[in-house]
Design a protein around this motif. Structure first.
Motif, mmCIF file in Angstrom:
data_model
loop_
_atom_site.group_PDB
_atom_site.id
_atom_site.type_symbol
_atom_site.label_atom_id
_atom_site.label_comp_id
_atom_site.label_asym_id
_atom_site.label_seq_id
_atom_site.Cartn_x
_atom_site.Cartn_y
_atom_site.Cartn_z
ATOM 1 N N GLN A 249 0.828 -1.209 0.000
ATOM 2 C CA GLN A 249 0.000 0.000 0.000
ATOM 3 C C GLN A 249 0.859 1.254 0.000
ATOM 4 O OE1 GLN A 249 -2.731 -0.341 3.311
ATOM 5 N NE2 GLN A 249 -4.058 -1.782 2.221
ATOM 6 N N ILE A 250 1.987 1.205 0.705
ATOM 7 C CA ILE A 250 2.890 2.364 0.726
ATOM 8 C C ILE A 250 3.496 2.581 -0.654
ATOM 9 C CG2 ILE A 250 5.065 3.260 1.650
ATOM 10 C CD1 ILE A 250 4.381 1.948 4.298
ATOM 11 N N GLU A 251 3.902 1.501 -1.320
ATOM 12 C CA GLU A 251 4.451 1.620 -2.661
ATOM 13 C C GLU A 251 3.413 2.168 -3.640
ATOM 14 O OE1 GLU A 251 7.729 -2.018 -2.592
ATOM 15 O OE2 GLU A 251 5.636 -2.419 -3.131
ATOM 16 N N ASP A 252 2.182 1.681 -3.521
ATOM 17 C CA ASP A 252 1.115 2.209 -4.366
ATOM 18 C C ASP A 252 0.892 3.693 -4.111
ATOM 19 O OD1 ASP A 252 0.522 -0.033 -5.841
ATOM 20 O OD2 ASP A 252 -1.093 -0.708 -4.531
ATOM 21 N N ALA A 253 0.872 4.079 -2.844
ATOM 22 C CA ALA A 253 0.604 5.479 -2.497
ATOM 23 C C ALA A 253 1.666 6.403 -3.074
ATOM 24 C CB ALA A 253 0.520 5.636 -0.980
ATOM 25 N N GLN A 254 2.938 6.019 -2.924
ATOM 26 C CA GLN A 254 3.988 6.904 -3.437
ATOM 27 C C GLN A 254 4.017 6.904 -4.956
ATOM 28 O OE1 GLN A 254 7.142 6.242 -5.039
ATOM 29 N NE2 GLN A 254 6.550 4.099 -5.376
ATOM 30 N N GLY A 255 3.733 5.738 -5.567
ATOM 31 C CA GLY A 255 3.725 5.678 -7.020
ATOM 32 C C GLY A 255 2.612 6.506 -7.629
ATOM 33 N N LEU A 256 1.422 6.405 -7.054
ATOM 34 C CA LEU A 256 0.297 7.188 -7.549
ATOM 35 C C LEU A 256 0.501 8.673 -7.292
ATOM 36 C CD1 LEU A 256 -2.657 4.860 -6.451
ATOM 37 C CD2 LEU A 256 -1.677 5.093 -8.735
ATOM 38 N N ALA A 257 1.062 9.007 -6.107
ATOM 39 C CA ALA A 257 1.332 10.413 -5.794
ATOM 40 C C ALA A 257 2.345 11.002 -6.775
ATOM 41 C CB ALA A 257 1.827 10.552 -4.360
ATOM 42 N N PHE A 258 3.393 10.222 -7.081
ATOM 43 C CA PHE A 258 4.373 10.681 -8.063
ATOM 44 C C PHE A 258 3.708 10.921 -9.415
ATOM 45 C CE2 PHE A 258 7.090 9.490 -11.655
ATOM 46 C CZ PHE A 258 8.115 10.413 -11.525
ATOM 47 N N GLY A 259 2.878 9.963 -9.843
ATOM 48 C CA GLY A 259 2.209 10.105 -11.128
ATOM 49 C C GLY A 259 1.310 11.328 -11.195
ATOM 50 N N ILE A 260 0.533 11.551 -10.134
ATOM 51 C CA ILE A 260 -0.350 12.724 -10.086
ATOM 52 C C ILE A 260 0.463 14.007 -10.140
ATOM 53 C CG2 ILE A 260 -1.950 14.011 -8.607
ATOM 54 C CD1 ILE A 260 -2.882 11.238 -7.548
ATOM 55 N N PHE A 261 1.548 14.058 -9.360
ATOM 56 C CA PHE A 261 2.388 15.261 -9.307
ATOM 57 C C PHE A 261 2.989 15.555 -10.679
ATOM 58 C CE2 PHE A 261 6.123 17.791 -8.622
ATOM 59 C CZ PHE A 261 5.824 18.602 -7.525
ATOM 60 N N MET A 262 3.535 14.533 -11.329
ATOM 61 C CA MET A 262 4.171 14.741 -12.627
ATOM 62 C C MET A 262 3.159 15.184 -13.683
ATOM 63 S SD MET A 262 7.401 14.387 -12.362
ATOM 64 C CE MET A 262 7.895 14.231 -14.071
ATOM 65 N N CYS A 263 1.979 14.587 -13.673
ATOM 66 C CA CYS A 263 0.955 14.974 -14.656
ATOM 67 C C CYS A 263 0.444 16.387 -14.395
ATOM 68 C CB CYS A 263 -0.201 13.973 -14.632
ATOM 69 S SG CYS A 263 0.226 12.355 -15.313
#
Length: 209
Positions: A18-32
């Motif tokens: 869940q932590i990996e998902d959270a950081q991955g999705l947060a990174f994706g949202i930030f970059m987009c």
């Protein structure tokens, strides 16, 4: 001479925490969200439902964030039906996150002077990296992304090519409404996004889920 094989079975796929998902999705949202800043400062558009929302934001008094959130609503049923509740929850979080960040980021960063070709390339690579992170952590940015991922899972037809077809229609409409140079620069950025996804989003190259 062929290299001898060991006969060992391939390593099984592992699920992200869940932590990996959270950081991955947060990174994706930030970059987009970051990628949208030069795009909108230059008056360009992009593809998919994000592109539709950007185009409508230029033509109406409504903000991109509000439009992007609303135009994605009809697609959640397909996502739940075909991809499952986990996927829909992640997608809803990503869409809501991008809608919010797109309203916040312009207050902290802007591009008062940027070459349109450079801006289009910057958008393409940043957005492509963000989308890859979101896809690899089991989410999407809704809309055509849901349809594209479903088709890739069901038929093997790459998500990037589905998005490219949708973009062709969207850009055809944009060419009737916006100056042609803006459409040409926008097309460059959208092509880079789709090529990044088409080349890099392969399950045989990335086994975690």
């Amino acid at each position: 001479m062929k290299t001898p094989t060991t006969g060992a079975p391939p390593a099984p796929a592992t699920r992200h925490s869940q932590i990996e998902d959270a950081q991955g999705l947060a990174f994706g949202i930030f970059m987009c969200a970051f990628a949208l800043v030069p795009l909108r400062d230059l008056g360009l558009i992009t593809g998919q439902t994000a592109g539709l929302a950007v185009l409508l934001s230029y033509l109406t008094p409504l903000s991109f964030g509000a439009l992007f959130f609303v135009v994605n609503l009809p697609f959640y049923w397909l996502g739940w039906k075909r991809m499952g509740l986990r996927f829909v929850v992640k997608t809803f979080a990503c869409v809501a996150g991008l809608s919010l960040c797109s309203e916040i980021f312009p207050a902290y960063i802007s591009f008062s002077q940027i070459n349109p070709i450079f801006g289009a390339v910057l958008f393409g690579f940043c957005s492509g990296a963000g989308l890859l992170a979101i896809f690899r952590h089991g989410g999407s940015l809704g809309g055509v992304g849901i349809l594209a991922l479903y088709l890739q899972e069901a038929t093997g037809f790459k998500a990037g090519w589905t998005q490219l077809l949708f973009d062709a229609v969207l850009f055809g409409i944009a060419a009737l409404l916006l100056p042609l140079p803006q459409v040409a620069y926008s097309l460059l950025g959208a092509m880079i996004v789709n090529l990044v996804i088409a080349i890099n989003h392969r399950r045989d190259h990335y086994v975690a889920t």
